[in-house]
Design an enzyme around this catalytic site. Structure first.
Site, PDB file in Angstrom:
ATOM      1  N   GLN A 196      -4.269   9.045   4.687  1.00 53.26           N
ATOM      2  CA  GLN A 196      -2.899   9.360   4.242  1.00 53.26           C
ATOM      3  C   GLN A 196      -2.970  10.012   2.870  1.00 53.26           C
ATOM      4  OE1 GLN A 196      -0.153   5.759   5.163  1.00 53.26           O
ATOM      5  NE2 GLN A 196      -2.224   4.950   5.233  1.00 53.26           N
ATOM      6  N   ASN A 197      -4.162  10.018   2.278  1.00 53.24           N
ATOM      7  CA  ASN A 197      -4.307  10.522   0.918  1.00 53.24           C
ATOM      8  C   ASN A 197      -4.359  12.046   0.893  1.00 53.24           C
ATOM      9  OD1 ASN A 197      -4.442   7.861   0.328  1.00 53.24           O
ATOM     10  ND2 ASN A 197      -6.649   7.813  -0.030  1.00 53.24           N
ATOM     11  N   VAL A 198      -3.793  12.590  -0.185  1.00 55.95           N
ATOM     12  CA  VAL A 198      -3.785  14.043  -0.315  1.00 55.95           C
ATOM     13  C   VAL A 198      -4.928  14.511  -1.231  1.00 55.95           C
ATOM     14  CG1 VAL A 198      -1.320  14.202   0.186  1.00 55.95           C
ATOM     15  CG2 VAL A 198      -2.056  13.976  -2.195  1.00 55.95           C
ATOM     16  N   ASP A 199      -5.670  13.541  -1.793  1.00 55.56           N
ATOM     17  CA  ASP A 199      -6.820  13.936  -2.624  1.00 55.56           C
ATOM     18  C   ASP A 199      -7.999  14.332  -1.730  1.00 55.56           C
ATOM     19  OD1 ASP A 199      -8.656  11.659  -2.068  1.00 55.56           O
ATOM     20  OD2 ASP A 199      -7.193  10.441  -3.142  1.00 55.56           O
TER      21      ASP A 199
ATOM     22  N   GLY B   9      -7.028   0.010   2.134  1.00 64.58           N
ATOM     23  CA  GLY B   9      -6.178   0.365   0.988  1.00 64.58           C
ATOM     24  C   GLY B   9      -4.852   1.004   1.340  1.00 64.58           C
ATOM     25  N   THR B  10      -4.173   0.418   2.297  1.00 68.79           N
ATOM     26  CA  THR B  10      -2.828   0.936   2.600  1.00 68.79           C
ATOM     27  C   THR B  10      -1.873  -0.221   2.827  1.00 68.79           C
ATOM     28  OG1 THR B  10      -1.454   2.198   4.157  1.00 68.79           O
ATOM     29  CG2 THR B  10      -3.532   1.325   5.025  1.00 68.79           C
TER      30      THR B  10
ATOM     31  N   ARG C  10      -0.241  15.474 -10.720  1.00 69.54           N
ATOM     32  CA  ARG C  10      -1.104  14.690  -9.819  1.00 69.54           C
ATOM     33  C   ARG C  10      -2.364  15.472  -9.449  1.00 69.54           C
ATOM     34  NH1 ARG C  10       2.061  12.734  -4.826  1.00 69.54           N
ATOM     35  NH2 ARG C  10       0.018  11.879  -4.365  1.00 69.54           N
TER      36      ARG C  10
ATOM     37  N   TYR D 138       3.617  17.619  -8.792  1.00 72.00           N
ATOM     38  CA  TYR D 138       2.347  17.821  -8.068  1.00 72.00           C
ATOM     39  C   TYR D 138       1.273  18.429  -8.960  1.00 72.00           C
ATOM     40  CZ  TYR D 138       4.378  16.036  -3.872  1.00 72.00           C
ATOM     41  OH  TYR D 138       4.950  15.179  -2.966  1.00 72.00           O
TER      42      TYR D 138
ATOM     43  N   HIS E 286      -1.082  13.487   5.613  1.00 69.28           N
ATOM     44  CA  HIS E 286       0.045  13.810   4.721  1.00 69.28           C
ATOM     45  C   HIS E 286      -0.191  15.049   3.866  1.00 69.28           C
ATOM     46  CE1 HIS E 286       1.485   9.351   5.051  1.00 69.28           C
ATOM     47  NE2 HIS E 286       1.814  10.071   6.097  1.00 69.28           N
TER      48      HIS E 286
HETATM   49  P1  OAD Z   1       0.809   2.215  -1.077  1.00 68.29           P
HETATM   50  O1  OAD Z   1       0.984   2.416  -2.527  1.00 68.29           O
HETATM   51  O2  OAD Z   1       2.011   1.938  -0.258  1.00 68.29           O
HETATM   52  O3  OAD Z   1      -0.205   1.013  -0.834  1.00 68.29           O
HETATM   53  C1  OAD Z   1      -1.412   0.958  -1.555  1.00 68.29           C
HETATM   54  C2  OAD Z   1      -2.224  -0.189  -1.033  1.00 68.29           C
HETATM   55  O4  OAD Z   1      -3.472  -0.152  -1.720  1.00 68.29           O
HETATM   56  C3  OAD Z   1      -1.622  -1.561  -1.277  1.00 68.29           C
HETATM   57  O5  OAD Z   1      -1.622  -2.309  -0.058  1.00 68.29           O
HETATM   58  C4  OAD Z   1      -2.550  -2.199  -2.314  1.00 68.29           C
HETATM   59  O6  OAD Z   1      -2.722  -3.602  -2.138  1.00 68.29           O
HETATM   60  C5  OAD Z   1      -3.832  -1.472  -2.028  1.00 68.29           C
HETATM   61  N1  OAD Z   1      -4.790  -1.411  -3.153  1.00 68.29           N
HETATM   62  C6  OAD Z   1      -4.567  -1.327  -4.487  1.00 68.29           C
HETATM   63  N2  OAD Z   1      -5.726  -1.269  -5.165  1.00 68.29           N
HETATM   64  C7  OAD Z   1      -6.712  -1.313  -4.238  1.00 68.29           C
HETATM   65  C8  OAD Z   1      -8.140  -1.281  -4.293  1.00 68.29           C
HETATM   66  N3  OAD Z   1      -8.774  -1.197  -5.456  1.00 68.29           N
HETATM   67  N4  OAD Z   1      -8.825  -1.328  -3.124  1.00 68.29           N
HETATM   68  C9  OAD Z   1      -8.174  -1.425  -1.940  1.00 68.29           C
HETATM   69  N5  OAD Z   1      -6.839  -1.455  -1.819  1.00 68.29           N
HETATM   70  C10 OAD Z   1      -6.119  -1.406  -2.951  1.00 68.29           C
HETATM   71  O7  OAD Z   1      -0.017   3.484  -0.531  1.00 68.29           O
HETATM   72  P2  OAD Z   1      -0.193   3.995   0.969  1.00 68.29           P
HETATM   73  O8  OAD Z   1      -0.184   2.869   1.928  1.00 68.29           O
HETATM   74  O9  OAD Z   1      -1.318   4.931   0.987  1.00 68.29           O
HETATM   75  O10 OAD Z   1       2.974   9.502   1.452  1.00 68.29           O
HETATM   76  O11 OAD Z   1       1.164   4.803   1.144  1.00 68.29           O
HETATM   77  C11 OAD Z   1       1.388   5.559   2.288  1.00 68.29           C
HETATM   78  C12 OAD Z   1       2.134   6.815   1.966  1.00 68.29           C
HETATM   79  O12 OAD Z   1       3.277   6.497   1.170  1.00 68.29           O
HETATM   80  C13 OAD Z   1       1.364   7.797   1.110  1.00 68.29           C
HETATM   81  O13 OAD Z   1       0.489   8.612   1.862  1.00 68.29           O
HETATM   82  C14 OAD Z   1       2.452   8.600   0.473  1.00 68.29           C
HETATM   83  C15 OAD Z   1       3.425   7.503   0.131  1.00 68.29           C
HETATM   84  O14 OAD Z   1       4.761   7.882   0.083  1.00 68.29           O
HETATM   85  C16 OAD Z   1       3.427  10.709   1.086  1.00 68.29           C
HETATM   86  O15 OAD Z   1       3.442  11.079  -0.074  1.00 68.29           O
HETATM   87  C17 OAD Z   1       3.887  11.548   2.230  1.00 68.29           C
END
Ligand code: OAD
Length: 230
Positions: free
Chosen positions: A86-89, A170-171, A56, A53, A104
Site C-alpha cells: 500500500q506504500n507509495v515509497d 505494518g498495516t 513527502r 507530496y 496506491h
Molecule cells: P496506517 O497508518 O493506517 O497503519 C500503520 C500500521 O503500522 C499500524 O497498524 C501500526 O501499528 C504499524 N506500525 C507502526 N510502526 C511499526 C513498525 N515499526 N513496524 C511494524 N508496524 C508498525 O497505515 P496503512 O495501514 O499503510 O493510502 O494505511 C493504509 C492506507 O491508508 C495508506 O496506503 C494510505 C492511507 O490513507 C493512501 O494514501 C491512498
C-alpha cells in the site's frame, strides 16, 4: 517453488523514518486528507496538494530501506515472493525485491491529467505547477487518492488467491479494498500478521499474530521460513 505473498503497509517503512498515517504522530493526525489527498482537493487547490507530496517525496528520496525490507529480499532465495504494497515509497525496490505491486501508486512517478497512460519517473523530488506531460497538461502525483478507484486491485486479488503463505506487515488493515485481500487467500494456508498492534482479523483462519515491529519481526519470521523450507 512455494509462493509467498506479502501485503505491506506504512509500518514497514516507519523504521526508515517515514511517518505512518494513523499512529499518534501519523500524517492523518496532522493533515486533513480531504485537503491534500482527494480529486476535489486537487481541483480546488493543486498547489497545496503538490506541496504535500513534494514534502513527502523529499523524505522518501532521503530514506533508506530497513532490516524489514531487506529480510523480504532474502526470502527470494527459496520462495517465489510477490509483494503487494500500500506504500507509495520505493523502499522495497531499493532493498532489492523483484516483484512489487503498488496498490496506491508511486510517489516517485508523476502522471498526466489528461491521459492516465502517460506516467513519468521523477528525476527530482519536486513537482511544480506548470510541469506538463508531452500533450501539454499539468502533471499530478501518481497516487491513488481517496474516492478514486484502485486500478491494480484485480491483479492483486489474483496474486493473493495463489499464495501458499501470506504475510501482512505494518498495516492497520482499515483501508479497503486493500484490507480485503487476505480474504482471497485459501483458508488452509498459513497467514502471519506482523505489527505491534496486530489483531485477529475476523473470519480469517490460520492467522498467526506477531506483535513486533517490522525491523525485528520480519527478519525473525524470514529466518524461520527459510529454515522450514521444503
Ligand atoms: P496506517 O497508518 O493506517 O497503519 C500503520 C500500521 O503500522 C499500524 O497498524 C501500526 O501499528 C504499524 N506500525 C507502526 N510502526 C511499526 C513498525 N515499526 N513496524 C511494524 N508496524 C508498525 O497505515 P496503512 O495501514 O499503510 O493510502 O494505511 C493504509 C492506507 O491508508 C495508506 O496506503 C494510505 C492511507 O490513507 C493512501 O494514501 C491512498
Amino acid at each position: 517453488m512455494k509462493k509467498i505473498v506479502v501485503l505491506t503497509g506504512a509500518g514497514i517503512s516507519a523504521e526508515s523514518g517515514i511517518q505512518t498515517f494513523r499512529d499518534g504522530d501519523g500524517l492523518w493526525n496532522k493533515f486533513k486528507f480531504e485537503e491534500v489527498a482527494t480529486p476535489e482537493a486537487w481541483n480546488r487547490n493543486p498547489a497545496t496538494v503538490l506541496e504535500f507530496y513534494n514534502w513527502r517525496r523529499k523524505k522518501v528520496w532521503e530514506a533508506k530501506p530497513n532490516t524489514g525490507h531487506l529480510a523480504l529480499v532474502k526470502l527470494e532465495e527459496k520462495y517465489e515472493v510477490k509483494i503487494i504494497t500500500q506504500n507509495v515509497d520505493d523502499l522495497h525496490e531499493r532493498a532489492g525485491s523483484k516483484n512489487i505491486l503498488h496498490l496506491h501508486g508511486e510517489i516517485k512517478k508523476a502522471r498526466s491529467t489528461i491521459d492516465s497512460d502517460l506516467i513519468y519517473e521523477h528525476k527530482h523530488w519536486k513537482l511544480n505547477l506548470g510541469d506538463t506531460c508531452e500533450k501539454g497538461s499539468q502533471l499530478r502525483p501518481h497516487i491513488v487518492w481517496f474516492g478514486e478507484p484502485v486500478p491494480l486491485m484485480e491483479p492483486a486479488k489474483k496474486i493473493a488467491s495463489a499464495a501458499d503463505i501470506f504475510m501482512i506487515i505494518g498495516t492497520s488493515m482499515v483501508v479497503y479494498p486493500a484490507a480485503s485481500l487476505v480474504v482471497y487467500v485459501h483458508p488452509d494456508k498459513p497467514k502471519y500478521y506482523i505489527d505491534p498492534k496486530a489483531f485477529m482479523v475476523g473470519g480469517i483462519s490460520n492467522l498467526n499474530i506477531i506483535k513486533k515491529t517490522a525491523g525485528k519481526g520480519v527478519p525473525e519470521l524470514v529466518e524461520q521460513l527459510l529454515k522450514n523450507w521444503q
